[in-house]
Design a protein around this motif. Structure first.
Motif, PDB file in Angstrom:
ATOM      1  N   ALA A 364       5.311  16.112   4.985  1.00 19.93           N
ATOM      2  CA  ALA A 364       5.280  16.027   3.517  1.00 19.93           C
ATOM      3  C   ALA A 364       5.224  14.578   3.049  1.00 19.93           C
ATOM      4  O   ALA A 364       4.763  14.291   1.942  1.00 19.93           O
ATOM      5  CB  ALA A 364       6.504  16.725   2.931  1.00 19.93           C
ATOM      6  N   ALA A 366       3.286  12.440   4.032  1.00 21.65           N
ATOM      7  CA  ALA A 366       1.902  11.979   3.995  1.00 21.65           C
ATOM      8  C   ALA A 366       1.291  12.126   2.608  1.00 21.65           C
ATOM      9  O   ALA A 366       0.342  11.444   2.260  1.00 21.65           O
ATOM     10  CB  ALA A 366       1.063  12.778   4.997  1.00 21.65           C
ATOM     11  N   ILE A 367       1.850  13.030   1.824  1.00 20.95           N
ATOM     12  CA  ILE A 367       1.237  13.325   0.528  1.00 20.95           C
ATOM     13  C   ILE A 367       2.127  12.777  -0.582  1.00 20.95           C
ATOM     14  O   ILE A 367       3.173  13.316  -0.886  1.00 20.95           O
ATOM     15  CB  ILE A 367       0.949  14.842   0.375  1.00 20.95           C
ATOM     16  N   GLY A 368       1.734  11.667  -1.132  1.00 11.80           N
ATOM     17  CA  GLY A 368       2.463  11.055  -2.245  1.00 11.80           C
ATOM     18  C   GLY A 368       3.872  10.666  -1.895  1.00 11.80           C
ATOM     19  O   GLY A 368       4.292  10.729  -0.762  1.00 11.80           O
ATOM     20  N   GLU A 370       6.413  10.955  -4.635  1.00 12.85           N
ATOM     21  CA  GLU A 370       7.279  11.473  -5.692  1.00 12.85           C
ATOM     22  C   GLU A 370       7.582  12.958  -5.475  1.00 12.85           C
ATOM     23  O   GLU A 370       6.939  13.622  -4.689  1.00 12.85           O
ATOM     24  CB  GLU A 370       6.590  11.312  -7.051  1.00 12.85           C
ATOM     25  N   GLN A 371       8.548  13.440  -6.184  1.00 10.45           N
ATOM     26  CA  GLN A 371       8.888  14.847  -6.074  1.00 10.45           C
ATOM     27  C   GLN A 371       8.281  15.647  -7.237  1.00 10.45           C
ATOM     28  O   GLN A 371       8.069  15.130  -8.287  1.00 10.45           O
ATOM     29  CB  GLN A 371      10.403  15.023  -6.103  1.00 10.45           C
TER      30      GLN A 371
ATOM     31  N   TYR B  18      16.272  20.224  -4.330  1.00 12.96           N
ATOM     32  CA  TYR B  18      16.715  19.284  -3.293  1.00 12.96           C
ATOM     33  C   TYR B  18      18.196  19.005  -3.494  1.00 12.96           C
ATOM     34  O   TYR B  18      18.675  18.895  -4.628  1.00 12.96           O
ATOM     35  CB  TYR B  18      15.972  17.953  -3.406  1.00 12.96           C
ATOM     36  N   SER B  47       5.054  10.885 -13.778  1.00 16.45           N
ATOM     37  CA  SER B  47       5.686  10.659 -12.484  1.00 16.45           C
ATOM     38  C   SER B  47       6.997  11.417 -12.408  1.00 16.45           C
ATOM     39  O   SER B  47       7.757  11.467 -13.387  1.00 16.45           O
ATOM     40  CB  SER B  47       5.971   9.169 -12.287  1.00 16.45           C
ATOM     41  N   GLY B  48       7.257  12.032 -11.273  1.00 13.89           N
ATOM     42  CA  GLY B  48       8.510  12.757 -11.071  1.00 13.89           C
ATOM     43  C   GLY B  48       8.496  14.138 -11.692  1.00 13.89           C
ATOM     44  O   GLY B  48       9.533  14.818 -11.717  1.00 13.89           O
ATOM     45  N   LYS B  51       4.475  17.317  -9.449  1.00 19.06           N
ATOM     46  CA  LYS B  51       3.087  17.566  -9.020  1.00 19.06           C
ATOM     47  C   LYS B  51       2.988  17.585  -7.493  1.00 19.06           C
ATOM     48  O   LYS B  51       2.404  18.480  -6.905  1.00 19.06           O
ATOM     49  CB  LYS B  51       2.142  16.456  -9.525  1.00 19.06           C
ATOM     50  N   THR B  52       3.540  16.552  -6.889  1.00 13.35           N
ATOM     51  CA  THR B  52       3.407  16.428  -5.439  1.00 13.35           C
ATOM     52  C   THR B  52       4.171  17.529  -4.718  1.00 13.35           C
ATOM     53  O   THR B  52       3.697  18.078  -3.717  1.00 13.35           O
ATOM     54  CB  THR B  52       3.915  15.039  -4.993  1.00 13.35           C
ATOM     55  N   THR B  53       5.333  17.884  -5.253  1.00 11.82           N
ATOM     56  CA  THR B  53       6.094  18.968  -4.624  1.00 11.82           C
ATOM     57  C   THR B  53       5.309  20.270  -4.694  1.00 11.82           C
ATOM     58  O   THR B  53       5.228  21.015  -3.710  1.00 11.82           O
ATOM     59  CB  THR B  53       7.461  19.130  -5.336  1.00 11.82           C
ATOM     60  N   CYS B  55       2.093  20.618  -4.889  1.00 13.94           N
ATOM     61  CA  CYS B  55       0.976  20.489  -3.947  1.00 13.94           C
ATOM     62  C   CYS B  55       1.452  20.679  -2.506  1.00 13.94           C
ATOM     63  O   CYS B  55       0.789  21.328  -1.693  1.00 13.94           O
ATOM     64  CB  CYS B  55       0.398  19.091  -4.096  1.00 13.94           C
ATOM     65  N   SER B  56       2.602  20.081  -2.194  1.00 10.73           N
ATOM     66  CA  SER B  56       3.130  20.166  -0.826  1.00 10.73           C
ATOM     67  C   SER B  56       3.489  21.599  -0.473  1.00 10.73           C
ATOM     68  O   SER B  56       3.273  22.042   0.661  1.00 10.73           O
ATOM     69  CB  SER B  56       4.371  19.279  -0.691  1.00 10.73           C
ATOM     70  N   PHE B  96      -5.674  12.635   1.111  1.00 12.63           N
ATOM     71  CA  PHE B  96      -4.491  11.882   0.690  1.00 12.63           C
ATOM     72  C   PHE B  96      -4.879  10.685  -0.177  1.00 12.63           C
ATOM     73  O   PHE B  96      -5.998  10.173  -0.109  1.00 12.63           O
ATOM     74  CB  PHE B  96      -3.710  11.405   1.908  1.00 12.63           C
ATOM     75  N   GLN B  97      -3.881  10.239  -0.936  1.00  8.20           N
ATOM     76  CA  GLN B  97      -4.073   9.137  -1.870  1.00  8.20           C
ATOM     77  C   GLN B  97      -4.606   7.888  -1.158  1.00  8.20           C
ATOM     78  O   GLN B  97      -5.502   7.226  -1.635  1.00  8.20           O
ATOM     79  CB  GLN B  97      -2.708   8.839  -2.510  1.00  8.20           C
ATOM     80  N   LEU B 171      -6.403  20.351  -1.134  1.00  9.61           N
ATOM     81  CA  LEU B 171      -5.466  19.658  -2.021  1.00  9.61           C
ATOM     82  C   LEU B 171      -5.803  18.171  -2.026  1.00  9.61           C
ATOM     83  O   LEU B 171      -5.841  17.542  -0.970  1.00  9.61           O
ATOM     84  CB  LEU B 171      -4.040  19.878  -1.525  1.00  9.61           C
ATOM     85  N   ASP B 173      -4.780  14.485  -3.390  1.00  8.27           N
ATOM     86  CA  ASP B 173      -3.662  13.722  -3.950  1.00  8.27           C
ATOM     87  C   ASP B 173      -4.205  12.405  -4.496  1.00  8.27           C
ATOM     88  O   ASP B 173      -4.510  11.493  -3.733  1.00  8.27           O
ATOM     89  CB  ASP B 173      -2.622  13.477  -2.848  1.00  8.27           C
ATOM     90  N   GLU B 174      -4.323  12.325  -5.819  1.00 14.33           N
ATOM     91  CA  GLU B 174      -4.797  11.103  -6.481  1.00 14.33           C
ATOM     92  C   GLU B 174      -6.034  10.530  -5.776  1.00 14.33           C
ATOM     93  O   GLU B 174      -6.030   9.382  -5.313  1.00 14.33           O
ATOM     94  CB  GLU B 174      -3.685  10.034  -6.477  1.00 14.33           C
ATOM     95  N   HIS B 207      -3.641  11.281 -12.221  1.00 15.53           N
ATOM     96  CA  HIS B 207      -3.324  10.684 -13.525  1.00 15.53           C
ATOM     97  C   HIS B 207      -4.608  10.332 -14.253  1.00 15.53           C
ATOM     98  O   HIS B 207      -4.597   9.891 -15.395  1.00 15.53           O
ATOM     99  CB  HIS B 207      -2.553   9.370 -13.320  1.00 15.53           C
TER     100      HIS B 207
END
Lengths: 371, 234
Positions: A364, A366-368, A370-371, B18, B47-48, B51-53, B55-56, B96-97, B171, B173-174, B207
């Protein structure tokens, strides 16, 4: 796997330092082993060359050839033991030898053996009185076939009629003659240790069955404890200094293997830390921890094999460059292979340090971020 | 478990919480999201926002604390780590970004990595890699290492790698964050073309407002909740 090999091939610079250090460790390991083998070979050749399975010392000799003393009556008792197929006398004396071409005070230490049962590498017939075979290491001292060697303070002459190899004893070259020659040289140079007719220092015994240890007990029983009978291997272990040499060298070899393990461990642990990002990406696209760790193992094994090959080549070059008889160093295939095997095991264990890190890599990440 | 569906992705009441010390941080809060089989969604949010969660979890990199996630008919919500590894290898693609190509592999080998880390198909994989590189305009660059490629070319190789396993969902990522305006436009065009020509669904975390124009739908996420799932261009 292929990925790991490609990295080795395309980025050799990353692995040069580890390979160089491991090559030096491999060389150290092989030199230490070669020295140990050389020392042991130089101390035990005369015993290893014996064609018998047992050596009979007198019980008060503390298993030392020079202190041993076998009388004709004891020899008769040994010959009468069931299962004993051949009994042969043996005697030895350590002396300084004067060799043609050396100065009058330039003595070469040698051990003269008198024998009845020819050691490996010699014809069955015992040489005539005054004639000897010489260990081939003495050729480096100028001993030649047909030449005469003068032994001890009495300068007793013996004529060299041939050579045999790997028969050194106590780190000295050996001469092999009849028991009569030995008695004569002993009487002339060590009058106090004179051996009478029929008296031997020890007996070399061949037995019919495979149970040599059982036969040793039977012999000592038959002589009512007048003898101490050892197998050849036991007699080698009983030689002064041999087992101590082996213990000390093996400890140093063990420490060297541990150092190799730490070097491999630290190197690949560092490489793994550097690759955490890459491993994260590979895990994200479906690589398992097992595949990634297998790659680390393959790289460690290849690096270690290359380092070992360099060590083997350097050891063989060293063995070829060392003049015969100067440094007791031998590069045997078994020693070189054993050292390589130790290094490979160290590499595998060293890699285990990296396993936890590989397992902990989070795909995880690897991808960004942030949460 | 395989479920018959025309959707590339269905997320139902997906939460991710989390634990940070004694505190609990809600990254996703009962998210509901569906993506059609050939749909491109731009996922935007501050940010925060989660989004990434999201996607993950959709890509099997994380497991949800609660809810169900169905990708290409597979319910991956309860998959073990081993099952997720296989799922990622066979059913999703990632871009990936930071591109993250393997630096010591050529463009072609970077595509073939996907085959090498799983049960190998050999010739078939090589043919597919050649075909993808051709479609992405990289035939002449297939033997080049990433360091010998431009930023746009690297991004195209990354897209090729994501498509190697013929995924149900890709997927991103940016994907344009490291590219200038012109190159960013080219890459987004390429993404749209590649996804639509294959009928492959995509979620693009971004973004970048330019991307939203190329997407079929823009979903907005704030504080772990989809505040606006967007309207489909039907």
């Amino acid at each position: 796997m292929k990925l790991a090999l490609r990295e080795l091939w395309r980025r050799p610079g990353r692995f040069v330092v580890a390979t160089a250090i491991l090559a030096l460790i491999a060389l150290l390991l092989m030199v230490l082993g070669g020295l140990l083998d050389g020392l042991v070979a130089g101390s035990t050749g005369a015993l290893r060359a014996q064609r018998g399975q047992l050596i009979v010392y007198s019980s008060t000799s503390q298993e030392s050839l020079v202190r041993s003393h076998i009388t004709p009556s004891v020899r008769k008792e040994v010959e009468g033991v069931a299962g004993v197929s051949q009994v042969a006398g043996i005697g030895s004396v350590q002396l300084g030898a004067r060799i043609d071409g050396h100065g009058p005070r330039d003595l070469v230490p040698v051990v003269l053996f008198g024998y009845e049962l020819a050691p490996k590498g010699l014809p069955d017939a015992v040489p005539a009185y005054g004639e000897v075979y010489a260990d081939d290491s003495l050729q480096a001292e100028g001993v030649e076939k047909g030449g005469t060697i003068r032994l001890g303070p009495a300068r007793t002459p013996v004529r060299v009629i041939g050579f045999l190899d790997d028969s050194r004893y106590s780190g000295q070259g050996t001469l092999w003659g009849s028991l009569a020659t030995w008695r004569s040289v002993l009487a002339a140079n060590r009058p106090g240790e004179r051996a009478g007719e029929g008296v031997d220092q020890a007996l070399v015994v061949r037995v019919a069955g495979a149970d040599a240890i059982g036969q040793a007990g039977a012999i000592d029983g038959a002589t009512s404890g007048a003898t101490k009978t050892l197998t050849i291997a036991q007699a080698i272990d009983a030689l002064p200094g041999v087992s101590q040499q082996q213990t000390v060298f093996n400890q140093i070899i063990g420490i060297t293997v541990v150092i190799a393990l730490v070097v491999v461990g630290l190197f690949f642990a560092l490489i793994t830390v550097e690759r955490i990002g890459l491993y994260g990406v590979l895990k994200a696209v479906g690589a398992s921890s097992g595949i990634l760790f297998a790659g680390v193992l393959v790289q460690a094994l290849v690096v270690t094999l290359i380092a070992s090959a360099i060590g083997v080549a350097a050891s063989l070059a060293l063995a070829a460059a060392i003049p015969s008889g100067s440094i007791p160093f031998v590069a045997t295939p078994s020693r070189l292979l054993t050292s390589t095997a130790y290094l490979l095991i160290a590499a595998l264990l060293g890699c285990a340090f990296s396993l936890r890190r590989v397992l902990k890599v989070d795909p995880a990440a690897a991808i960004g971020g942030e949460q | 478990m395989t479920i018959a569906t025309d959707l590339a992705l269905r997320m139902e009441r997906v939460s991710k919480i989390y634990s940070v010390g004694d505190a609990q941080v809600v990254a996703l809060d009962h998210v509901e999201l569906t993506v059609d089989a050939d749909e491109i969604i731009a996922l935007v949010g501050p940010s925060g926002s989660g989004k990434t969660t999201l996607c993950s979890i959709a890509g099997g990199l994380l497991t949800p604390t609660d809810g169900s996630v169905i990708v290409g008919g597979q319910d991956i919500s309860q998959y073990s780590a081993k099952q997720l590894t296989r799922f990622r290898r066979e059913s999703v693609g990632f871009v990936f970004q930071t591109v993250n190509l393997v630096p010591f592999l050529t463009a072609s080998e970077n595509l073939l990595v996907v085959d090498e880390i799983g049960p190998r198909t050999g010739r078939r994989a090589r043919d597919r890699a050649d075909q993808l590189l051709g479609e992405l305009g990289l035939t002449d660059r297939s033997s080049n290492l990433p360091a010998q490629l431009s930023g746009g070319e690297r991004q195209r190789v990354a897209i090729g790698r994501a498509l190697m396993n013929e995924p149900d969902l890709v997927l991103f990522d940016e994907p344009t964050s490291a590219l200038d305006t012109q190159l960013g436009d080219q890459v987004v065009n390429l993404i749209r073309h590649e996804m639509k020509s294959r009928g492959t669904a995509a979620i693009i975390v971004t973004h970048d407002d330019r991307i939203t124009h190329y997407a079929d739908r823009v979903a907005r996420i704030v504080d772990g909740r989809i505040s606006d799932p967007g309207a489909r261009d039907d």
